[in-house]
Design a protein around this motif. Structure first.
Motif, PDB file in Angstrom:
ATOM      1  N   GLY A   1       1.533   6.777  -6.683  1.00  0.00           N
ATOM      2  CA  GLY A   1       0.416   7.650  -7.044  1.00  0.00           C
ATOM      3  C   GLY A   1       0.730   9.130  -6.950  1.00  0.00           C
ATOM      4  O   GLY A   1       0.242   9.931  -7.741  1.00  0.00           O
ATOM      5  N   VAL A   2       1.558   9.495  -5.977  1.00  0.00           N
ATOM      6  CA  VAL A   2       1.869  10.923  -5.800  1.00  0.00           C
ATOM      7  C   VAL A   2       3.203  11.320  -6.422  1.00  0.00           C
ATOM      8  O   VAL A   2       3.516  12.505  -6.496  1.00  0.00           O
ATOM      9  CB  VAL A   2       1.857  11.333  -4.307  1.00  0.00           C
TER      10      VAL A   2
ATOM     11  N   SER B   1       4.327  11.366  -9.483  1.00  0.00           N
ATOM     12  CA  SER B   1       4.250  12.227 -10.662  1.00  0.00           C
ATOM     13  C   SER B   1       3.943  13.676 -10.261  1.00  0.00           C
ATOM     14  O   SER B   1       4.482  14.606 -10.847  1.00  0.00           O
ATOM     15  CB  SER B   1       3.195  11.711 -11.642  1.00  0.00           C
TER      16      SER B   1
ATOM     17  N   SER C   1       3.855   5.808 -13.385  1.00  0.00           N
ATOM     18  CA  SER C   1       4.333   6.376 -12.119  1.00  0.00           C
ATOM     19  C   SER C   1       5.131   5.357 -11.337  1.00  0.00           C
ATOM     20  O   SER C   1       6.163   5.683 -10.745  1.00  0.00           O
ATOM     21  CB  SER C   1       3.148   6.853 -11.276  1.00  0.00           C
TER      22      SER C   1
ATOM     23  N   TYR D   1      -1.231   7.696 -15.714  1.00  0.00           N
ATOM     24  CA  TYR D   1      -1.252   6.243 -15.697  1.00  0.00           C
ATOM     25  C   TYR D   1      -0.405   5.737 -14.531  1.00  0.00           C
ATOM     26  O   TYR D   1       0.775   6.075 -14.414  1.00  0.00           O
ATOM     27  CB  TYR D   1      -0.704   5.716 -17.027  1.00  0.00           C
ATOM     28  N   TYR D   2      -1.010   4.917 -13.669  1.00  0.00           N
ATOM     29  CA  TYR D   2      -0.327   4.416 -12.480  1.00  0.00           C
ATOM     30  C   TYR D   2       0.920   3.607 -12.836  1.00  0.00           C
ATOM     31  O   TYR D   2       1.949   3.716 -12.168  1.00  0.00           O
ATOM     32  CB  TYR D   2      -1.283   3.549 -11.640  1.00  0.00           C
TER      33      TYR D   2
ATOM     34  N   ALA E   1       2.115   1.817  -3.507  1.00  0.00           N
ATOM     35  CA  ALA E   1       1.036   2.324  -4.364  1.00  0.00           C
ATOM     36  C   ALA E   1       0.787   3.809  -4.100  1.00  0.00           C
ATOM     37  O   ALA E   1       0.600   4.591  -5.040  1.00  0.00           O
ATOM     38  CB  ALA E   1      -0.244   1.523  -4.137  1.00  0.00           C
ATOM     39  N   ALA E   2       0.813   4.189  -2.833  1.00  0.00           N
ATOM     40  CA  ALA E   2       0.611   5.603  -2.496  1.00  0.00           C
ATOM     41  C   ALA E   2       1.772   6.458  -3.009  1.00  0.00           C
ATOM     42  O   ALA E   2       1.559   7.546  -3.561  1.00  0.00           O
ATOM     43  CB  ALA E   2       0.463   5.764  -0.986  1.00  0.00           C
TER      44      ALA E   2
ATOM     45  N   ASP F   1       0.824  -1.211   0.000  1.00  0.00           N
ATOM     46  CA  ASP F   1       0.000   0.000   0.000  1.00  0.00           C
ATOM     47  C   ASP F   1       0.859   1.262   0.000  1.00  0.00           C
ATOM     48  O   ASP F   1       0.521   2.259  -0.638  1.00  0.00           O
ATOM     49  CB  ASP F   1      -0.937   0.006   1.211  1.00  0.00           C
TER      50      ASP F   1
END
Length: 193
Positions: free
Chosen positions: A103-104, A106, A154, A150-151, A99-100, A96
């Motif tokens: 996600g941030v 970029s 990133s 797009y994840y 993923a976080a 997790d």
């Protein structure tokens, strides 16, 4: 009178043993190899690195808390709590956390690129090579916008950035190890003369 020999003796006593830098450099290179595998080991490695950085930032904020006055104490106390909790969560839930971070990441690049562009333009009359920071800012901004939609991009960019940082840090520490070794082994012979 303060001489160069006295300064070198003081520097030699202040530096840790040269092999400490060598071991940390090799450690950074191993981290880069682990991260570049781009599997769950990469995810865990990046999350654990983030956890250590967050815990260190929390400890730093606790130190600053004792120096702060007024409402700044509350701000530094809250930052310390947030950093320490984020570090603990990074260790408990590495997937997790990755993923976080991906996600941030970029948006961090977009912010950093914008800042570098503005700063380079503002110092263009004082610094001759201001355009290097401008180019770096444009690249950061372009990469940030490219990865923002797009994840997967990133995540790949985050892994590549962490691996590049680890390789650069490893090479710097290994080079520093040999420089420190040179200084520490040269100092006794200069002192005796």
């Amino acid at each position: 009178m303060f001489s160069i020999a006295t300064a070198e003796r003081s520097l030699t006593r202040a530096l840790p043993p040269w092999w400490v830098f060598l071991i940390t450099g090799i450690g950074w290179m191993l981290v880069a190899l682990i991260v570049l595998r781009f599997d769950y080991t990469s995810v865990s490695a990046i999350s654990i690195l983030f956890g250590f950085v967050a815990l260190a930032a929390g400890v730093f904020e606790i130190g600053v808390l004792f120096l702060a006055d007024g409402w700044w104490k509350l701000l530094h106390g809250l930052l310390a709590l947030v950093f320490i909790v984020a570090g603990i969560v990074a260790f408990i839930h590495p997937g997790d956390t990755f993923a976080a971070l991906a996600g941030v990441f970029s948006f961090i690049l977009i912010f950093a690129g914008t800042f570098d562009i503005v700063e380079s333009i503002s110092v263009r009359h004082e610094i001759d090579v201001w355009w290097v920071q401008l180019i770096a800012g444009i690249i950061e901004l372009a990469l940030g916008f490219w990865a923002a939609g797009y994840y997967g991009r990133s995540a790949i960019l985050l892994v590549a950035w962490v691996a590049a940082f680890a390789v650069i840090r490893g090479v710097m520490n290994i080079m520093l190890a040999f420089r420190v070794r040179e200084v520490q082994h040269a100092a006794p012979s200069e002192v005796s003369t």
